[in-house]
Design an enzyme around this catalytic site. Structure first.
Site, PDB file in Angstrom:
ATOM      1  N   ASP A   8       0.865  -1.178   0.000  1.00 18.02           N
ATOM      2  CA  ASP A   8       0.000   0.000   0.000  1.00 18.02           C
ATOM      3  C   ASP A   8       0.903   1.229   0.000  1.00 18.02           C
ATOM      4  OD1 ASP A   8       0.909   0.401   2.597  1.00 18.02           O
ATOM      5  OD2 ASP A   8      -1.083   0.443   3.517  1.00 18.02           O
ATOM      6  N   CYS A  65       3.199  -2.900   4.010  1.00 17.54           N
ATOM      7  CA  CYS A  65       2.334  -1.750   4.295  1.00 17.54           C
ATOM      8  C   CYS A  65       3.091  -0.920   5.322  1.00 17.54           C
ATOM      9  CB  CYS A  65       0.931  -2.189   4.751  1.00 17.54           C
ATOM     10  SG  CYS A  65       0.849  -3.089   6.297  1.00 17.54           S
ATOM     11  N   THR A  67       3.153  -0.947   8.631  1.00  9.88           N
ATOM     12  CA  THR A  67       3.736  -1.808   9.670  1.00  9.88           C
ATOM     13  C   THR A  67       3.965  -3.236   9.198  1.00  9.88           C
ATOM     14  OG1 THR A  67       1.522  -2.411  10.372  1.00  9.88           O
ATOM     15  CG2 THR A  67       2.566  -0.546  11.526  1.00  9.88           C
ATOM     16  N   GLY A  68       3.347  -3.627   8.115  1.00 10.28           N
ATOM     17  CA  GLY A  68       3.364  -5.018   7.656  1.00 10.28           C
ATOM     18  C   GLY A  68       2.255  -5.845   8.311  1.00 10.28           C
ATOM     19  N   GLY A  70      -1.309  -5.148   8.749  1.00  8.91           N
ATOM     20  CA  GLY A  70      -2.575  -5.276   8.023  1.00  8.91           C
ATOM     21  C   GLY A  70      -2.436  -6.140   6.784  1.00  8.91           C
ATOM     22  N   HIS A  98      11.086 -23.171   9.044  1.00 11.17           N
ATOM     23  CA  HIS A  98      10.098 -23.851   9.894  1.00 11.17           C
ATOM     24  C   HIS A  98       8.662 -23.713   9.403  1.00 11.17           C
ATOM     25  CE1 HIS A  98      12.789 -23.970  13.767  1.00 11.17           C
ATOM     26  NE2 HIS A  98      13.384 -24.472  12.701  1.00 11.17           N
ATOM     27  N   ASN A  99       8.332 -22.569   8.816  1.00  9.68           N
ATOM     28  CA  ASN A  99       6.933 -22.318   8.457  1.00  9.68           C
ATOM     29  C   ASN A  99       6.668 -22.404   6.962  1.00  9.68           C
ATOM     30  OD1 ASN A  99       7.734 -19.916  10.749  1.00  9.68           O
ATOM     31  ND2 ASN A  99       6.219 -21.429  11.324  1.00  9.68           N
ATOM     32  N   HIS A 133       8.105 -30.022  10.865  1.00  9.13           N
ATOM     33  CA  HIS A 133       7.534 -28.732  10.438  1.00  9.13           C
ATOM     34  C   HIS A 133       6.475 -28.941   9.358  1.00  9.13           C
ATOM     35  CE1 HIS A 133      10.505 -26.868  12.903  1.00  9.13           C
ATOM     36  NE2 HIS A 133      11.493 -27.446  12.237  1.00  9.13           N
ATOM     37  N   ARG A 136       3.260 -29.908  10.995  1.00 13.81           N
ATOM     38  CA  ARG A 136       2.577 -28.748  11.588  1.00 13.81           C
ATOM     39  C   ARG A 136       1.891 -27.899  10.517  1.00 13.81           C
ATOM     40  NH1 ARG A 136       7.875 -28.250  15.415  1.00 13.81           N
ATOM     41  NH2 ARG A 136       7.242 -29.928  16.809  1.00 13.81           N
TER      42      ARG A 136
END
Ligand code: RB5
Length: 146
Positions: A8, A65, A67-68, A70, A98-99, A133, A136
């Site tokens: 944004d 954005c 702050t990152g 939203g 991991h994610n 991982h 999960r």
């Protein structure tokens, strides 16, 4: 590797810097906007990039954005998206290891340029570790499908 990038107005300047950085590194980049500092709504750009990653058209996404926050919340509403808001190289590396995050998010008003480059490098140069991982991540998919 094909990367979709978007922001944004709060992330616009950082997006421009990171876009050039990635192009110089030889990545194939598509810019999904926004294209100026005029005020816009971050969910619109989160949706465009997240859908382009989720449908397989792009391998990874980068979103910013102010702050990152939203833009990461919005991107995570798209099925199959694991968007990680990162503030340093370590969290970016772990977001991939991991994610298996498929979108990295940053704050244009909270993250400096050198840190942002470090975040991008760690994210793109790390590999998902699989194993426990993966189990999960599959449970996240189960939540999505429940
Ligand atoms: C826009 O002013 C700002 O709210 C947005 O860029 C973002 O920080 C939201 O999370």
């Amino acid at each position: 590797m094909k990367i979709a990038i978007g922001s944004d107005h709060g992330g616009f300047k950082l997006k421009e810097v990171i876009k050039e950085y990635l192009i110089k590194k030889g990545y194939e980049i598509s810019d999904f906007g926004c294209y100026s500092e005029e005020s816009v709504d971050y969910p619109d750009y989160a949706e465009r990039v997240a859908k382009a990653v989720s449908n397989g058209e792009y391998d990874l996404g980068v979103l910013m954005c102010g702050t990152g926050i939203g833009i990461s919340i919005a991107a995570n509403k798209v099925k199959g998206i694991r968007a990680a808001l990162c503030h340093d190289g370590l969290t970016a590396r772990l977001a991939k290891q991991h994610n298996n995050a498929n979108i990295i998010c940053m704050g244009g008003r909270t993250t400096g340029i050198e840190t942002a480059k470090d975040i991008i490098d760690n994210f793109l140069e790390s590999k998902f570790e699989g194993g426990r991982h993966l189990r999960r991540i599959n449970k996240i998919k189960d939540i999505e499908n429940s």
